[in-house]
Design an enzyme around this catalytic site. Structure first.
Site, PDB file in Angstrom:
ATOM      1  N   GLY A  54      26.676  90.244 -34.046  1.00  0.00           N
ATOM      2  CA  GLY A  54      27.696  90.964 -34.803  1.00  0.00           C
ATOM      3  C   GLY A  54      29.077  90.639 -34.278  1.00  0.00           C
TER       4      GLY A  54
ATOM      5  N   LEU B 172      27.975  85.503 -42.266  1.00  0.00           N
ATOM      6  CA  LEU B 172      28.288  85.166 -40.875  1.00  0.00           C
ATOM      7  C   LEU B 172      27.468  86.041 -39.922  1.00  0.00           C
ATOM      8  CD1 LEU B 172      30.088  83.645 -38.788  1.00  0.00           C
ATOM      9  CD2 LEU B 172      31.719  85.554 -38.981  1.00  0.00           C
TER      10      LEU B 172
ATOM     11  N   GLU C 184      34.663  93.365 -39.927  1.00  0.00           N
ATOM     12  CA  GLU C 184      35.817  92.458 -39.733  1.00  0.00           C
ATOM     13  C   GLU C 184      36.425  92.624 -38.347  1.00  0.00           C
ATOM     14  OE1 GLU C 184      35.955  90.462 -41.942  1.00  0.00           O
ATOM     15  OE2 GLU C 184      35.541  91.359 -43.880  1.00  0.00           O
TER      16      GLU C 184
HETATM   17  P1  TGC Z   1      35.718  81.520 -29.218  1.00  0.00           P
HETATM   18  O1  TGC Z   1      34.284  81.263 -29.391  1.00  0.00           O
HETATM   19  O2  TGC Z   1      36.271  81.207 -27.896  1.00  0.00           O
HETATM   20  O3  TGC Z   1      36.627  80.814 -30.295  1.00  0.00           O
HETATM   21  C1  TGC Z   1      36.075  80.037 -31.226  1.00  0.00           C
HETATM   22  C2  TGC Z   1      37.199  79.298 -31.925  1.00  0.00           C
HETATM   23  O4  TGC Z   1      37.699  80.155 -32.936  1.00  0.00           O
HETATM   24  C3  TGC Z   1      39.102  80.317 -32.746  1.00  0.00           C
HETATM   25  N1  TGC Z   1      39.433  81.667 -33.180  1.00  0.00           N
HETATM   26  C4  TGC Z   1      40.180  81.886 -34.259  1.00  0.00           C
HETATM   27  N2  TGC Z   1      40.762  81.062 -35.123  1.00  0.00           N
HETATM   28  C5  TGC Z   1      41.445  81.611 -36.133  1.00  0.00           C
HETATM   29  N3  TGC Z   1      41.560  82.948 -36.281  1.00  0.00           N
HETATM   30  C6  TGC Z   1      40.992  83.806 -35.438  1.00  0.00           C
HETATM   31  N4  TGC Z   1      41.107  85.120 -35.632  1.00  0.00           N
HETATM   32  C7  TGC Z   1      40.259  83.290 -34.358  1.00  0.00           C
HETATM   33  N5  TGC Z   1      39.546  83.836 -33.351  1.00  0.00           N
HETATM   34  C8  TGC Z   1      39.051  82.828 -32.641  1.00  0.00           C
HETATM   35  C9  TGC Z   1      39.328  80.072 -31.288  1.00  0.00           C
HETATM   36  O5  TGC Z   1      40.664  79.730 -31.041  1.00  0.00           O
HETATM   37  C10 TGC Z   1      38.379  78.937 -31.046  1.00  0.00           C
HETATM   38  O6  TGC Z   1      38.968  77.753 -31.563  1.00  0.00           O
HETATM   39  P2  TGC Z   1      38.761  76.353 -30.827  1.00  0.00           P
HETATM   40  O7  TGC Z   1      39.532  75.363 -31.619  1.00  0.00           O
HETATM   41  O8  TGC Z   1      39.289  76.534 -29.423  1.00  0.00           O
HETATM   42  O9  TGC Z   1      37.294  76.104 -30.828  1.00  0.00           O
HETATM   43  O10 TGC Z   1      35.937  82.946 -29.573  1.00  0.00           O
HETATM   44  P3  TGC Z   1      37.136  83.801 -29.079  1.00  0.00           P
HETATM   45  O11 TGC Z   1      36.986  84.075 -27.601  1.00  0.00           O
HETATM   46  O12 TGC Z   1      38.431  83.251 -29.522  1.00  0.00           O
HETATM   47  O13 TGC Z   1      36.779  85.099 -29.886  1.00  0.00           O
HETATM   48  C11 TGC Z   1      35.975  86.088 -29.354  1.00  0.00           C
HETATM   49  C12 TGC Z   1      36.027  87.245 -30.324  1.00  0.00           C
HETATM   50  C13 TGC Z   1      35.214  88.383 -29.765  1.00  0.00           C
HETATM   51  C14 TGC Z   1      37.486  87.681 -30.486  1.00  0.00           C
HETATM   52  C15 TGC Z   1      35.470  86.770 -31.681  1.00  0.00           C
HETATM   53  O14 TGC Z   1      34.168  86.388 -31.506  1.00  0.00           O
HETATM   54  C16 TGC Z   1      35.567  87.828 -32.740  1.00  0.00           C
HETATM   55  O15 TGC Z   1      36.585  87.966 -33.425  1.00  0.00           O
HETATM   56  N6  TGC Z   1      34.473  88.594 -32.939  1.00  0.00           N
HETATM   57  C17 TGC Z   1      34.402  89.548 -34.024  1.00  0.00           C
HETATM   58  C18 TGC Z   1      33.626  88.936 -35.137  1.00  0.00           C
HETATM   59  C19 TGC Z   1      33.825  89.689 -36.427  1.00  0.00           C
HETATM   60  O16 TGC Z   1      34.901  90.125 -36.775  1.00  0.00           O
HETATM   61  N7  TGC Z   1      32.750  89.807 -37.164  1.00  0.00           N
HETATM   62  C20 TGC Z   1      32.810  90.410 -38.450  1.00  0.00           C
HETATM   63  C21 TGC Z   1      32.072  89.522 -39.410  1.00  0.00           C
HETATM   64  S1  TGC Z   1      32.288  89.746 -41.113  1.00  0.00           S
HETATM   65  C22 TGC Z   1      31.721  91.276 -41.375  1.00  0.00           C
HETATM   66  O17 TGC Z   1      31.926  92.171 -40.648  1.00  0.00           O
HETATM   67  C23 TGC Z   1      31.031  91.542 -42.633  1.00  0.00           C
HETATM   68  S2  TGC Z   1      32.210  92.098 -43.706  1.00  0.00           S
HETATM   69  C24 TGC Z   1      32.004  91.042 -44.922  1.00  0.00           C
HETATM   70  C25 TGC Z   1      31.002  91.531 -45.869  1.00  0.00           C
HETATM   71  O18 TGC Z   1      31.021  92.724 -46.264  1.00  0.00           O
HETATM   72  O19 TGC Z   1      30.201  90.701 -46.310  1.00  0.00           O
END
Ligand code: TGC
Length: 386
Positions: free
Chosen positions: A139, A133, A365
Site C-alpha cells: 500500500g 498500483l 493517494e
Molecule cells: P523511491 O522508491 O525512492 O522513489 C522511486 C522514484 O520515484 C520518484 N518519486 C516521485 N516522482 C514524482 N512524484 C512523486 N511524488 C514521487 N515520489 C517519488 C523518486 O524520485 C524516485 O525516482 P528515481 O528517478 O530516483 O528512481 O521512493 P521514495 O523514497 O521517493 O518514496 C517513498 C514514498 C513512501 C514517499 C512513496 O513510496 C509513496 O509516496 N508512497 C505512497 C504511495 C501511495 O500514495 N499510494 C497510493 C496509491 S493509489 C491509491 O491509493 C488508490 S486511489 C486510486 C483508486 O481509487 O483507484
C-alpha cells in the site's frame, strides 16, 4: 457573496473564466448530484449514468490537452474537484481516477496509437479507466509490489493482485503496474482480457457512492505494444499520483465547505432554549473556526494551483496541501456534525457522510503519515520511511 460564504472575498482571486467554469460545475452538482446523493450513498450505488454527462461537460481529463480533452488549467481542474466533492467524495474520486490516474498515465507515457485508441472515448465518458498500483501487501510501499509481467514470445503475461482499485469492475481499460526484469512498468490491459477479474470491495463505511475493487490477474496475456513506453520505474505511477493528490487538495475543501454550510443553515434554523442555536457563543466559535480553516485551505489550494500552472510546483508541496486540507476538512466535517446534534447522524444531513468519506481520502493517494514523512524528508534531508 456574503461574508458567510466567502469571508475573505477569495472569488476576487479568480478570473471571470474560472468563475464561470466553477459555476457550471456547481450547477451540475446542484442539479444532478445533490438530489440523489443520499440514496446513492445509502445503497452504495455509483451513478454510472452520470459518466457521459461528465464527459460532455469536459470534466474527464479536463487538465489534459488534445485527444478530446478540455485542456483546462490546473486551477480550473481544482475548482471542478472542489465543486464535485461538495456533492460527494465518491463523484470527485471518479473524476480523479478516470482523469488524473488512468487518462493521465496514458497521456504522459503512452504512444500516439495508445492515446488515440483510449483518450477520446475516456474524455467523452464512453470508456472508463482504472489504475492498478496498490496491492494487498503493498500500500504505502508500492516498491514492494509483487505483480509481475514477463515476456513470452511476442506478448506480456501478467500475474498478481491489486487492491482498492477505483472503478475496476466497470472499467474498460486498466493501467496495471507490474514488476518486469527491467523494473516496474505500466501496461494497458483491456478488462475483458481472459484472466482479469475485478470484484468490488463491500460493504464500506466510506466512499459508498463509488466503487473500489480487488483485481486478480491470472496469466493475463497482452500484446507487446501494451506496455507504456514512457514510464520507467516508480516515478511513472508517482507522477500520476501527483495529479490525483493535487485534485484532493481542492476537493477536500469542497467537502468542508458543504459541511460548514449545512451546519450554518441548521444553526440558524434550529432553536433551543428559546432561540436559534447560532446565537450561542459555543456554536459561533465552532462556525468561526470552520470559516478560518476553510478560507486558509482555499488559499493553500489556490496558491498550489497557481504554482502548478506556472510549472514551479514540486511533489513535496503537493504533500503539504494534501495533508493539510484533508486533515482540516475532516475536523470541520466532524465539528459540523456536532452542531447538528443527534440529527447529525441522520443521512438527511451531509457532514457525517463527508466525514466518513474523508476517512478514505486521508488514507488513499498517500496516507497522512506518508505525507508527513515526505515533508519531514524535505525539511531535514533525512528519509524516515523505514
Ligand atoms: P523511491 O522508491 O525512492 O522513489 C522511486 C522514484 O520515484 C520518484 N518519486 C516521485 N516522482 C514524482 N512524484 C512523486 N511524488 C514521487 N515520489 C517519488 C523518486 O524520485 C524516485 O525516482 P528515481 O528517478 O530516483 O528512481 O521512493 P521514495 O523514497 O521517493 O518514496 C517513498 C514514498 C513512501 C514517499 C512513496 O513510496 C509513496 O509516496 N508512497 C505512497 C504511495 C501511495 O500514495 N499510494 C497510493 C496509491 S493509489 C491509491 O491509493 C488508490 S486511489 C486510486 C483508486 O481509487 O483507484
Amino acid at each position: 457573496m456574503t461574508l458567510a460564504m466567502d469571508y475573505l472575498g477569495l472569488d476576487a482571486l479568480l478570473s471571470a473564466e474560472e468563475l464561470a467554469w466553477r459555476d457550471t460545475v456547481r450547477a451540475f452538482v446542484r442539479e444532478r448530484i445533490r438530489p440523489r446523493i443520499r440514496d446513492w450513498y445509502e445503497n452504495a450505488v455509483f451513478p454510472a449514468e452520470l459518466v457521459p454527462e461528465m464527459g460532455s461537460l469536459g470534466l474527464l481529463g479536463s487538465h489534459l490537452s488534445g485527444y478530446g480533452c478540455a485542456g483546462r488549467s490546473a486551477v480550473e481542474y481544482g475548482l471542478a474537484a472542489l465543486e464535485l466533492e461538495a456533492g460527494d467524495s465518491g463523484l470527485r474520486t471518479f473524476v480523479s481516477v478516470q482523469g488524473s490516474l488512468a487518462m493521465s498515465a496514458i497521456h504522459k507515457f503512452g504512444t500516439d496509437a495508445q492515446k488515440e485508441r483510449w483518450l477520446p472515448g475516456m474524455a467523452a465518458g464512453e470508456l472508463i479507466g482504472c489504475f492498478g498500483l496498490t496491492e494487498p501487501e503493498a500500500g504505502s510501499d508500492p516498491a514492494s509490489m509483487t505483480t509481475t509481467a514477463r515476456q513470452a514470445g511476442g506478448s506480456w503475461v501478467i500475474n498478481g493482485a491489486k487492491r482498492w482499485i477505483g472503478l475496476a469492475s466497470i472499467a474498460d481499460i486498466a493501467v496495471i503496474w507490474a514488476r518486469t526484469e527491467e523494473g516496474i512498468r505500466g501496461f494497458l490491459v483491456p478488462t475483458d482480457t481472459p484472466g482479469f477479474t475485478a470484484t468490488p470491495i463491500e460493504p464500506k463505511l466510506a466512499m459508498r457512492a463509488s466503487i473500489q475493487c480487488d483485481i486478480t490477474l491470472e496469466n493475463v496475456e497482452v500484446p507487446a505494444d501494451a506496455i507504456l513506453p514512457g514510464a520507467a520505474a516508480l516515478r511513472g505511477p508517482f507522477a500520476c499520483l501527483n495529479e490525483a493528490r493535487f485534485g484532493i487538495i481542492w476537493g477536500a475543501m469542497g467537502a468542508a465547505r458543504d459541511a460548514y454550510e449545512a451546519a450554518l443553515d441548521y444553526a440558524l434554523n434550529r432553536s433551543q432554549f428559546g432561540k436559534p442555536i447560532a446565537s450561542f457563543q459555543l456554536t459561533q466559535e465552532k462556525l468561526v473556526d470552520m470559516v478560518l480553516e476553510i478560507q486558509k485551505g482555499l488559499l493553500v489550494a489556490l496558491h498550489i494551483g497557481r504554482m502548478k500552472d506556472a510549472g514551479t510546483l514540486v511533489p513535496e508541496q503537493i504533500s503539504f496541501g494534501k495533508l493539510n486540507n484533508v486533515r482540516t476538512a475532516l475536523a470541520i466535517a466532524r465539528q459540523a456534525r456536532t452542531i447538528l446534534g443527534g440529527n447529525g447522524v441522520s443521512m438527511d444531513y451531509s457532514p457525517m457522510r463527508h466525514a466518513n468519506n474523508l476517512e478514505g481520502v486521508r488514507t488513499y493517494e498517500g496516507t497522512d503519515e506518508i505525507h508527513i514523512l515526505i515533508m519531514g524528508r524535505a525539511i531535514t534531508g533525512i528519509p524516515a520511511f523505514s
